[in-house]
Write a protein that holds these residues in place. Structure first.
Motif, short mmCIF file in Angstrom:
data_model
loop_
_atom_site.label_atom_id
_atom_site.label_comp_id
_atom_site.label_asym_id
_atom_site.label_seq_id
_atom_site.Cartn_x
_atom_site.Cartn_y
_atom_site.Cartn_z
N VAL A 218 11.86 16.21 -0.65
CA VAL A 218 10.79 15.39 -1.23
C VAL A 218 9.57 16.28 -1.47
O VAL A 218 9.15 17.02 -0.57
CB VAL A 218 10.42 14.22 -0.31
N ALA B 260 12.18 0.98 -1.72
CA ALA B 260 12.46 2.25 -2.38
C ALA B 260 13.78 2.16 -3.16
O ALA B 260 13.89 2.63 -4.30
CB ALA B 260 12.51 3.38 -1.36
N LYS C 81 14.77 8.19 -9.09
CA LYS C 81 13.80 8.50 -8.06
C LYS C 81 12.38 8.30 -8.58
O LYS C 81 12.12 8.41 -9.78
CB LYS C 81 13.96 9.95 -7.57
N LEU D 186 6.19 7.88 -3.99
CA LEU D 186 5.52 7.03 -3.01
C LEU D 186 4.05 7.44 -2.97
O LEU D 186 3.73 8.58 -2.64
CB LEU D 186 6.15 7.19 -1.64
N THR E 8 13.28 8.71 -3.60
CA THR E 8 11.90 9.18 -3.65
C THR E 8 11.87 10.68 -3.95
O THR E 8 12.40 11.49 -3.19
CB THR E 8 11.19 8.93 -2.30
N SER F 152 5.38 5.09 -9.43
CA SER F 152 4.49 5.78 -8.50
C SER F 152 3.68 4.68 -7.83
O SER F 152 2.51 4.47 -8.15
CB SER F 152 3.59 6.78 -9.23
N VAL G 108 5.85 12.47 -2.63
CA VAL G 108 4.89 11.60 -1.95
C VAL G 108 3.48 12.12 -2.22
O VAL G 108 3.20 13.31 -2.03
CB VAL G 108 5.12 11.55 -0.43
#
Length: 337
Positions: free
Chosen positions: A92, A319, A18, A21, A63, A290, A66
């Motif tokens: 997330v 992703a 993971k 974003l 992900t 990132s 964020v």
């Protein structure tokens, strides 16, 4: 400072397979992106675009978090759910960009800058945490060329990064420490390696002076690539080798993970470089991504302001590709598949 909570959050941010974003474009920056697809830069369109990204089915499998712009942290999705709550419901982690951008660094080379935003940061962090942010980001920019970087630029930006990181941890927020050496010049990969080594050594010295808990940060550095205008470009294997060499020399093993910025690389290059490093194996930290443009460019183009399903499909694909690269399991053939 809750050291266990900071460490647990940092570890979750760089969980295997993971990455992050980076959807923290300022109003001006996202305006440039929207101009490329002829979409008006108004709040309703920014809300719609980010709603599409955050509601992509399955993106949470690749992900961990964020990074949001301040406007987005306090916005609601199209169904009325605050974006921070929407992300949390998917597992997330919401984060926030807290710097106020760069200004000229007087006394250095003409193009050198210092990142601003320390004034009032403690108060803003308390507000952001109440709104759901669990990590933050601060970007320092280092330029190569025309006498740059100067010691003044290296030291001043490293000190500001460390001060920001200390304030974040005091507020119970994990700091992403981002010293970016730009790839815009004509410099060789060797020059990038030298400068990145310099800034990373200075940053970790300043983090020590500010009593920053290394187990509670995530490092967001550039990869060691050639400048865009350099006639000889380093290949994927060379970029991986140089980047790992710098990291092993400069980054303590106490840091839970490193989430690279893409820095203007193509989508495929950003993925391939990350994959090549993870294939090397036997590393003291998790290596992940990132990415902003390298995760969003395809989705933005596919969306075009109206085609939400196409935008989600493009977002999920990138992703997934980067999630595989974070495990060292990506292959170029998967892009066509």
């Amino acid at each position: 400072m809750n050291e266990k909570l900071l460490n647990a959050t940092a570890v979750a941010m760089v969980a295997p397979g993971k990455g992050l974003l980076a959807a923290d474009e300022s109003t001006g920056t996202i305006g440039k992106r929207f101009d490329s697809i002829k979409v008006e830069n108004v709040e309703a369109n920014r809300q719609t675009y980010r709603d599409m990204l955050f509601n992509t089915p399955g993106f949470e499998q690749h992900t961990s978090g964020v990074i949001l712009f301040e406007e987005t942290l306090f916005q609601k999705g199209l169904d009325g759910t605050p974006f921070s709550k929407l992300l949390e419901s998917k597992g997330v982690i919401p984060g926030i960009k807290v710097d106020k951008g760069v200004k000229p660094l007087f006394g250095g080379a003409p193009e050198e800058t210092i990142t601003e935003g320390l004034d009032g940061l403690a108060e803003r962090l308390a507000k952001y945490r109440e709104a759901g942010a669990r990590f933050a980001k601060w970007r320092a920019v280092i330029t190569i060329g025309n006498g740059a970087p100067s010691h003044s630029a290296i030291h001043t930006n490293a000190h500001a990064l460390a001060r920001y990181a200390a304030l974040c941890q005091d507020a119970g927020i994990v700091p992403i420490v981002e010293p970016e050496v730009l790839m815009d010049g004509d410099n060789t990969a060797q020059k990038n390696e030298d400068v990145t080594t310099w800034i990373l050594k200075e940053v970790f010295q300043e983090l020590y002076f500010q009593n920053v808990l290394l187990e509670g940060i995530v490092l967001k550095p550039n990869m060691i690539v050639s400048g865009k205008k350099c006639p000889t470009q380093a290949g994927h294997a060379e970029v991986a080798e140089r980047t790992l060499r710098v990291l092993k020399r400069c980054v303590p093993s106490a840091v839970p993970g490193i989430a690279f910025l893409s820095g203007g690389q193509s989508d495929i290059d950003a993925t391939a470089h990350l994959d090549a490093m993870n294939k090397a194996g036997n590393l003291p930290w998790n290596l992940t991504f990132s990415y902003g443009r390298a995760l969003q460019a395809a989705a933005l183009k596919a969306w075009g302001g109206t085609n939400v399903e196409a935008g989600k499909k493009a977002h999920l694909h990138r992703a997934k590709m980067n999630g595989l690269a974070a495990l060292g399991k990506w292959d170029a053939s998967l892009e066509k598949a």
